[in-house]
Design an enzyme around this catalytic site. Structure first.
Site, mmCIF file in Angstrom:
data_model
loop_
_atom_site.group_PDB
_atom_site.id
_atom_site.type_symbol
_atom_site.label_atom_id
_atom_site.label_comp_id
_atom_site.label_asym_id
_atom_site.label_seq_id
_atom_site.Cartn_x
_atom_site.Cartn_y
_atom_site.Cartn_z
ATOM 1 N N SER A 151 -3.827 0.649 -4.688
ATOM 2 C CA SER A 151 -3.057 -0.461 -4.116
ATOM 3 C C SER A 151 -3.971 -1.623 -3.740
ATOM 4 O O SER A 151 -3.527 -2.594 -3.139
ATOM 5 C CB SER A 151 -2.289 0.004 -2.872
ATOM 6 O OG SER A 151 -3.187 0.446 -1.863
ATOM 7 N N GLU B 39 -6.599 9.110 -0.543
ATOM 8 C CA GLU B 39 -6.666 7.649 -0.363
ATOM 9 C C GLU B 39 -7.693 6.987 -1.294
ATOM 10 O O GLU B 39 -7.418 5.935 -1.858
ATOM 11 C CB GLU B 39 -7.013 7.292 1.091
ATOM 12 C CG GLU B 39 -5.922 7.605 2.111
ATOM 13 C CD GLU B 39 -4.730 6.635 2.065
ATOM 14 O OE1 GLU B 39 -4.743 5.682 1.262
ATOM 15 O OE2 GLU B 39 -3.778 6.866 2.829
ATOM 16 N N HIS C 32 0.833 -1.210 0.000
ATOM 17 C CA HIS C 32 0.000 0.000 0.000
ATOM 18 C C HIS C 32 0.869 1.262 0.000
ATOM 19 O O HIS C 32 0.634 2.195 -0.779
ATOM 20 C CB HIS C 32 -0.927 0.010 1.214
ATOM 21 C CG HIS C 32 -1.603 1.336 1.405
ATOM 22 N ND1 HIS C 32 -2.612 1.782 0.569
ATOM 23 C CD2 HIS C 32 -1.398 2.324 2.306
ATOM 24 C CE1 HIS C 32 -2.994 2.987 0.959
ATOM 25 N NE2 HIS C 32 -2.282 3.348 2.004
ATOM 26 N N HIS D 130 1.248 5.013 -2.402
ATOM 27 C CA HIS D 130 1.706 6.386 -2.137
ATOM 28 C C HIS D 130 3.003 6.792 -2.848
ATOM 29 O O HIS D 130 3.102 7.907 -3.357
ATOM 30 C CB HIS D 130 1.858 6.601 -0.631
ATOM 31 C CG HIS D 130 0.554 6.611 0.106
ATOM 32 N ND1 HIS D 130 -0.350 7.652 0.008
ATOM 33 C CD2 HIS D 130 -0.010 5.704 0.949
ATOM 34 C CE1 HIS D 130 -1.414 7.389 0.770
ATOM 35 N NE2 HIS D 130 -1.233 6.214 1.348
HETATM 36 FE FE LIG Z 1 -2.478 5.282 2.823
#
Ligand SMILES: [Fe+2]
Length: 274
Positions: free
Chosen positions: A207, A188, A142, A147
């Protein structure tokens, strides 16, 4: 390292020991030190290989162009878990953002506050091999595929810094809660319109092996800062409601303006108390 009973690695003592060993690396790390390597096992490298190949394929269909540009520039390894040291070097060269290891979830204010100094705090452990496409918590898949690929694009990197600065000015719990929810529904789980299609720009969607394929089935609401900042969410399930920006540029402009002006007073005005 405490894992909840429903965690896929709960009854695997080897996995728990691994998690604890990797967490120690993060716990001992001090900002500015060289980031020590973690020696990932072949099993862990295999989890990365399986997930990163599948996600890269799905990104071509579902990810917005700005994310794809970041990922293309970063060129993460696909056959092994990347070391944070190398990801940090490349993300810094591309987006002037640093990646630093942490042992696990850190307090909300610490996590967001670090963004103000252009630093992203990342876990280093990887999800349990029995369920490579699922994690109940942020893991290195993730953090890095979600990110770091964003942060390799300077436009996103600047947005993360503005978000971090806004979080520091949100001193009341209410102001931070509004900020956190907005962060959730944008960086997010944000989606946007691009070339007549709905594309993902949020790290959580990008992700998530399963959710990335079904986010278009969610209830898609128009961009609305107050609704994003006040809607409760459940991190354990696919998001039933998502908010779509009209375009990538509109998303960047609106979020930048919001973050730049955000503080406790702004929060009060947004929720109609000021
Ligand atoms: Fe995150």
């Amino acid at each position: 390292m405490e894992l909840p009973e429903d965690h896929p690695g709960f009854s695997d003592p080897d996995y728990r020991a691994r998690r604890a060993a990797i967490a120690r690396t993060g716990a001992e790390y001090r900002s500015g030190d060289p980031i020590p390597d973690v020696h990932y096992t072949p099993e862990e490298d295999n989890v990365w290989r399986v997930v990163s190949h599948e996600l890269a394929r799905k990104h071509q269909i579902y990810a917005c162009r700005a994310y794809l540009a970041g990922a293309a520039a970063l060129t993460l390894p696909t056959e092994r878990v990347p070391q944070l040291r190398e990801v940090d070097e490349r993300v810094h060269a591309l987006g002037r953002f640093h990646i630093e290891p942490v042992p696990g979830l850190v307090p909300t204010r610490v996590f967001y506050g670090s963004l103000a100094r252009r630093t992203f705090l990342s876990t280093q452990y990887i999800r349990h091999h029995s369920v490579p496409f699922y994690t109940p918590e942020p893991d290195i898949v993730h953090e890095i595929i979600g990110h770091a690929n964003m942060l390799a694009n300077p436009v996103f990197a600047d947005l993360y810094e503005e978000a971090g600065k806004a979080s520091l000015r949100a001193t009341t719990d209410g102001a931070l809660d509004f900020f956190s929810k907005l962060f959730w529904f944008t960086l997010e789980f944000g989606v946007l319109h691009e070339d007549g299609e709905l594309k993902a720009y949020g790290a959580g969607l990008l992700s998530s092996y399963g959710e990335i394929e079904v986010f278009r089935d969610a209830e898609i609401r128009p961009w609305d800062i107050v609704r994003m900042g006040t809607l409760d969410y459940d991190i354990t399930r696919y998001q039933p409601v998502l908010f779509a920006a009209e375009s990538f540029d509109r998303m960047v402009d609106e979020l930048t303006a919001f973050f730049a002006a955000y503080d406790d007073d702004a929060h009060a005005r947004w929720i109609g108390e000021g």
